[in-house]
Motif scaffolding. Structure first.
Motif, PDB file in Angstrom:
ATOM      1  N   VAL A   1       4.423 -11.480  12.252  1.00  7.56           N
ATOM      2  CA  VAL A   1       3.187 -12.175  12.625  1.00  7.56           C
ATOM      3  C   VAL A   1       2.059 -11.171  12.828  1.00  7.56           C
ATOM      4  N   ARG A   2       2.361 -10.059  13.497  1.00 11.00           N
ATOM      5  CA  ARG A   2       1.335  -9.029  13.742  1.00 11.00           C
ATOM      6  C   ARG A   2       0.844  -8.442  12.418  1.00 11.00           C
ATOM      7  N   PHE A   3       1.777  -8.186  11.501  1.00  5.48           N
ATOM      8  CA  PHE A   3       1.389  -7.676  10.178  1.00  5.48           C
ATOM      9  C   PHE A   3       0.432  -8.651   9.490  1.00  5.48           C
ATOM     10  N   ILE A   4       0.822  -9.922   9.454  1.00  2.37           N
ATOM     11  CA  ILE A   4       0.023 -10.923   8.749  1.00  2.37           C
ATOM     12  C   ILE A   4      -1.370 -11.042   9.359  1.00  2.37           C
ATOM     13  N   LYS A   5      -1.456 -10.986  10.693  1.00  3.30           N
ATOM     14  CA  LYS A   5      -2.760 -11.071  11.349  1.00  3.30           C
ATOM     15  C   LYS A   5      -3.656  -9.916  10.909  1.00  3.30           C
ATOM     16  N   GLU A   6      -3.068  -8.728  10.789  1.00  2.00           N
ATOM     17  CA  GLU A   6      -3.849  -7.576  10.331  1.00  2.00           C
ATOM     18  C   GLU A   6      -4.253  -7.738   8.859  1.00  2.00           C
ATOM     19  N   PHE A   7      -3.309  -8.223   8.041  1.00  2.00           N
ATOM     20  CA  PHE A   7      -3.609  -8.420   6.621  1.00  2.00           C
ATOM     21  C   PHE A   7      -4.781  -9.387   6.443  1.00  2.00           C
ATOM     22  N   LEU A   8      -4.834 -10.408   7.286  1.00  2.00           N
ATOM     23  CA  LEU A   8      -5.881 -11.421   7.168  1.00  2.00           C
ATOM     24  C   LEU A   8      -7.266 -10.836   7.397  1.00  2.00           C
ATOM     25  N   GLN A   9      -7.345  -9.703   8.130  1.00  2.00           N
ATOM     26  CA  GLN A   9      -8.637  -9.119   8.494  1.00  2.00           C
ATOM     27  C   GLN A   9      -9.074  -7.981   7.559  1.00  2.00           C
ATOM     28  N   ILE A  10      -8.292  -7.702   6.535  1.00  2.00           N
ATOM     29  CA  ILE A  10      -8.594  -6.576   5.643  1.00  2.00           C
ATOM     30  C   ILE A  10      -9.958  -6.760   4.976  1.00  2.00           C
ATOM     31  N   ASN A  11     -10.703  -5.654   4.868  1.00  2.00           N
ATOM     32  CA  ASN A  11     -11.967  -5.678   4.135  1.00  2.00           C
ATOM     33  C   ASN A  11     -12.302  -4.256   3.677  1.00  2.00           C
ATOM     34  N   VAL A  12     -12.053  -3.975   2.395  1.00  2.00           N
ATOM     35  CA  VAL A  12     -12.391  -2.664   1.836  1.00  2.00           C
ATOM     36  C   VAL A  12     -13.394  -2.815   0.687  1.00  2.00           C
ATOM     37  N   GLN A  13     -14.136  -3.894   0.705  1.00  2.00           N
ATOM     38  CA  GLN A  13     -15.097  -4.179  -0.368  1.00  2.00           C
ATOM     39  C   GLN A  13     -16.084  -3.033  -0.550  1.00  2.00           C
ATOM     40  N   ASP A  14     -16.586  -2.456   0.540  1.00  2.00           N
ATOM     41  CA  ASP A  14     -17.601  -1.411   0.437  1.00  2.00           C
ATOM     42  C   ASP A  14     -17.067  -0.131  -0.200  1.00  2.00           C
ATOM     43  N   LEU A  15     -15.724   0.023  -0.209  1.00  2.00           N
ATOM     44  CA  LEU A  15     -15.139   1.251  -0.760  1.00  2.00           C
ATOM     45  C   LEU A  15     -14.916   1.187  -2.266  1.00  2.00           C
ATOM     46  N   LEU A  16     -14.944  -0.013  -2.835  1.00  2.00           N
ATOM     47  CA  LEU A  16     -14.609  -0.162  -4.259  1.00  2.00           C
ATOM     48  C   LEU A  16     -15.506   0.669  -5.181  1.00  2.00           C
ATOM     49  N   PRO A  17     -16.831   0.669  -5.004  1.00  2.00           N
ATOM     50  CA  PRO A  17     -17.674   1.480  -5.902  1.00  2.00           C
ATOM     51  C   PRO A  17     -17.470   2.982  -5.735  1.00  2.00           C
ATOM     52  N   LYS A  18     -16.808   3.399  -4.646  1.00  2.00           N
ATOM     53  CA  LYS A  18     -16.615   4.815  -4.372  1.00  2.00           C
ATOM     54  C   LYS A  18     -15.356   5.385  -5.035  1.00  2.00           C
ATOM     55  N   ILE A  19     -14.544   4.503  -5.645  1.00  2.00           N
ATOM     56  CA  ILE A  19     -13.319   4.963  -6.315  1.00  2.00           C
ATOM     57  C   ILE A  19     -13.701   5.706  -7.581  1.00  2.00           C
ATOM     58  N   THR A  20     -13.308   6.966  -7.671  1.00  2.00           N
ATOM     59  CA  THR A  20     -13.640   7.776  -8.853  1.00  2.00           C
ATOM     60  C   THR A  20     -12.416   8.170  -9.666  1.00  2.00           C
ATOM     61  N   VAL A  21     -11.228   7.840  -9.178  1.00  2.00           N
ATOM     62  CA  VAL A  21     -10.010   8.218  -9.904  1.00  2.00           C
ATOM     63  C   VAL A  21      -9.663   7.141 -10.930  1.00  2.00           C
ATOM     64  N   PRO A  22      -8.945   7.488 -12.027  1.00  2.00           N
ATOM     65  CA  PRO A  22      -8.511   6.473 -13.005  1.00  2.00           C
ATOM     66  C   PRO A  22      -7.696   5.394 -12.303  1.00  2.00           C
ATOM     67  N   THR A  23      -8.032   4.130 -12.568  1.00  2.00           N
ATOM     68  CA  THR A  23      -7.406   3.026 -11.837  1.00  2.00           C
ATOM     69  C   THR A  23      -6.867   1.968 -12.790  1.00  2.00           C
ATOM     70  N   LEU A  24      -5.610   1.582 -12.571  1.00  2.00           N
ATOM     71  CA  LEU A  24      -4.978   0.490 -13.316  1.00  2.00           C
ATOM     72  C   LEU A  24      -4.736  -0.659 -12.355  1.00  2.00           C
ATOM     73  N   ILE A  25      -5.176  -1.849 -12.725  1.00  2.00           N
ATOM     74  CA  ILE A  25      -5.027  -3.028 -11.867  1.00  2.00           C
ATOM     75  C   ILE A  25      -4.204  -4.070 -12.622  1.00  2.00           C
ATOM     76  N   LEU A  26      -3.097  -4.516 -12.022  1.00  2.00           N
ATOM     77  CA  LEU A  26      -2.239  -5.537 -12.622  1.00  2.00           C
ATOM     78  C   LEU A  26      -2.120  -6.699 -11.647  1.00  2.00           C
ATOM     79  N   HIS A  27      -2.132  -7.934 -12.168  1.00  2.00           N
ATOM     80  CA  HIS A  27      -2.078  -9.094 -11.280  1.00  2.00           C
ATOM     81  C   HIS A  27      -1.458 -10.280 -12.019  1.00  2.00           C
ATOM     82  N   SER A  28      -0.560 -10.991 -11.336  1.00  2.00           N
ATOM     83  CA  SER A  28       0.067 -12.183 -11.927  1.00  2.00           C
ATOM     84  C   SER A  28      -0.923 -13.342 -11.933  1.00  2.00           C
ATOM     85  N   ARG A  29      -0.974 -14.042 -13.061  1.00  2.00           N
ATOM     86  CA  ARG A  29      -1.939 -15.136 -13.207  1.00  2.00           C
ATOM     87  C   ARG A  29      -1.705 -16.246 -12.180  1.00  2.00           C
TER      88      ARG A  29
END
Length: 512
Positions: free
Chosen positions: A111-139
């Motif tokens: 429950v504690r893990f899930i509560k923390e997961f619900l509050q995640i926000n790293v949107q501001d960091l996305l443009p700062k990623i400079t390393v090669p990135t592969l993103i995979l996601h199930s439809r």
């Protein structure tokens, strides 16, 4: 952990909510991360992304279910969690997930893990990623929606996005999406697959353990329960149902009226998996045999009554022969099932695909079904990549919808047992014999023998065993597998006395 291990540079893999943590690390320490791989990840927790009253009620309900049901094994709670994380998982995989819950953390910590997961926000960091990135996601991901992965790809500079055709948040080993995940990840990292010998050795050990467990708990096998079509059987229920679905699609294509275009299918399977026999049995089930009035023009064409079946092996056929077989079919108004085997053969020639394309595109009213099959590479993804690299290869693949592309799994040890038992029963009837029981040690030997890896080899081996079985006997014993004095008999027997003594003098009953 990185400092303790003394790692200066490394590739970072972020799974699920671990993706946000990986994004944060890569943004803060780009000098240490060589590659960033994100699977099923999101930059926003659900509480940040969903703010309606209904959304909040759903989140609270999930927290309550987690608190009272996490790791309990209660089917009501288990169904909730597994239907989200692995909706297409098999019974043993759902059980594994429940056991994982128990061993990984307590309900309170979950429950504690899930509560923390619900509050995640790293949107501001996305443009700062400079390393090669592969993103995979199930439809069809139900834990973190597909759009979350696509959103990451639009905001992380120079990232590469790969959609996976799956509904599972936790990918299953036997699904195409997992194989595609491995191919794309290894390609992105520039590393080769682990040696096949090491992988096969490990897999053989695990399968042998599962085989012993299967034989110990099984006293009787009814072959009809494992039938896919005709005499073609598969042990795994998921594989069986997938092939039944494929059978129905092929049959539907051959029985359709007012056909505007042909039904085209692409199959990948390892050699010995029985793909040719499968298609043959589909045709047998479709048609009533009728007497031949004249010889067919080619030995690869067999009269099936209602449906004409044409087998064309591209690895063996020459251009003139292939064109002749295909053009001859245009003169008939009967439904045709074309099995084009070794579709990945003749890699140095351009004519195979150039020859096939006009027929795959034809708009004749009479039903025509083309089943293209090959075995190159380690998966459908690799085979398609090899085909696409050839002249007209990409055009060929474009003629087969994604929903008509199937991967037939290799025979498991359970499949080898089924094929052996079916051949013993069939050959026994032909010889006026009744094989009612088989010693479990004999089945263990056959299933683990790497020299018996195809249905054809198993059929021939079964015939030789029957010849050594006394006429008054209805039980096939381990000794009947070998000629008198065979050294392999003694070597295997001495090892089995220690390794699997419970299978000696224990019999499995078999019926059709």
């Amino acid at each position: 952990m990185v400092d303790t291990l003394g790692l200066e540079k490394f590739a970072l893999l972020g799974l699920s909510h671990g993706g946000a943590l990986s994004i944060a690390y890569a943004a803060r320490h780009p000098e240490r991360v060589t590659h960033l791989i994100l699977y099923g990840a999101s930059a926003l927790g659900r509480a940040k992304a969903r703010s309606s009253m209904r959304d909040l009620e759903e989140l609270n309900a999930m927290l309550t279910l987690t608190r009272v049901g996490w790791g309990t094994g209660n089917p009501a709670y288990e169904q909730f969690f597994t239907s989200i994380f692995m909706p297409d998982g098999k019974a043993e995989e759902r059980h594994w997930f429940t056991e994982l819950q128990k061993k990984s953390t307590t309900p309170e910590n979950a429950v504690r893990f899930i509560k923390e997961f619900l509050q995640i926000n790293v949107q501001d960091l996305l443009p700062k990623i400079t390393v090669p990135t592969l993103i995979l996601h199930s439809r069809g991901d139900l834990v973190l929606p597909f759009d979350d992965g696509r959103d990451l790809a639009t905001k992380i500079p120079q990232s590469h996005f790969v959609p996976l055709n799956s509904r599972n948040h936790i990918l299953m080993e036997d699904e195409e999406a997992w194989k595609e995940f491995l191919v794309e990840t290894r390609k992105f990292l520039g590393v080769s697959d682990q040696s096949r010998s090491e992988r096969d050795e490990y897999r053989s050990e695990i399968q042998a353990q599962e085989l012993v467990s299967l034989l110990e708990r099984t006293s009787e096998i009814e072959l009809s329960k494992y039938r896919v079509v005709g005499s073609y059987t598969r042990y795994d229920e998921k594989t069986r149902n997938a092939l039944k679905d494929l059978k129905q699609k092929i049959v539907g294509g051959l029985q359709a009226s007012n056909v505007s275009k042909h039904e085209n299918y692409l199959i990948w399977a390892r050699p010995g998996s029985g793909k040719t026999f499968f298609v043959n049995q589909v045709t047998e089930a479709l048609a009533r045999p009728r007497p031949k009035t004249e010889k067919t023009q080619d030995s690869s064409e067999m009269n099936r009554g209602k449906v004409e079946y044409v087998l064309l092996n591209l690895a063996e056929a020459e251009e003139s022969e292939a064109r002749s077989i295909l053009s001859a079919s245009e003169k008939s108004d009967k439904p045709y099932l074309f099995f084009i085997d070794e579709i990945d053969g003749k890699s140095g020639k351009s004519w195979p695909y150039e020859t096939l394309l006009p027929y795959l595109d034809s708009s004749r009213v009479t039903p025509r079904v083309f089943v293209l099959a090959g075995s190159s590479g380690d998966s459908m993804t690799e085979m398609k990549s090899l085909i696409a690299s050839r002249p007209k290869g990409a055009d060929l693949i474009s003629r087969v919808p994604g929903s008509n592309q199937f991967e037939i799994p290799s025979m498991t040890l359970g499949d080898k047992i089924l094929v052996t038992l079916a051949n013993l029963r069939r050959a026994g009837r032909d010889m006026g014999r009744d094989v009612a029981e088989v010693e479990k040690l004999a089945l263990y030997y056959v299933a683990t023998n790497t020299g018996l890896d195809s249905a054809r080899q198993l059929r021939e081996f079964a015939l030789r065993c029957l010849e050594r079985m006394p006429s008054e006997e209805d039980r096939l014993k381990f000794d009947h597998l070998f000629a008198p004095g065979d050294q392999a008999n003694k070597e295997f027997w001495f090892g089995a006395r220690t390794a699997v003594p419970q299978l000696i003098d224990s019999y499995l009953a078999v019926r059709d």
